[in-house]
Design a protein around this motif. Structure first.
Motif: not given
Length: 126
Positions: A31, A100-101
């Motif tokens: 993601s 990270n996302n």
């Protein structure tokens, strides 16, 4: 554990092209998103271009759209920024970043990125 290291900066003349590279290592979530930011002399850090980790979505600032292209070589976890038609206004330290996302916060916000490289200098002379 995640590290990003950018390279490829240098001194070029107006109108020239240059390609920056950024290698990401460590455990990276599917993601994730990666982005290029830059900070010119006396200026704040600004978003340049970004791409999802899987390479399906790209974003560009208005100032570079049509001149810069962001891409990924997935097998090597490497991010690229192909810059063309460079002008002195593009002179800056260019940073590679990873978050990270991609769903957390705006893609253009530096505050939403979790890992940063040390930067590579791009200088465009007139």
């Amino acid at each position: 554990q995640v590290r990003v290291v950018e390279s490829g900066g240098g001194l070029v003349q107006a109108g020239d092209s240059l390609r920056l590279s950024c290698v990401a290592s460590g455990r990276i979530a599917s993601s994730a998103a990666m982005g290029w930011f830059r900070q010119g002399p006396g200026k704040e850090r600004e978003f340049v271009a970004g791409i999802s980790w899987t390479g399906g979505v790209t974003y560009y600032s208005d100032s570079v759209k049509g001149r810069f292209t962001v891409s990924k070589e997935n097998a090597k976890n490497t991010l690229y920024l192909q810059m063309t038609s460079l002008s002195p206004e593009d002179t800056a330290v260019y940073f590679c970043a990873l978050k990270n996302n991609f769903g957390l916060g705006p893609y253009w916000s530096s505050a939403t990125y979790d890992y940063w490289g040390q930067g590579t200098q791009v200088t465009v002379s007139s």
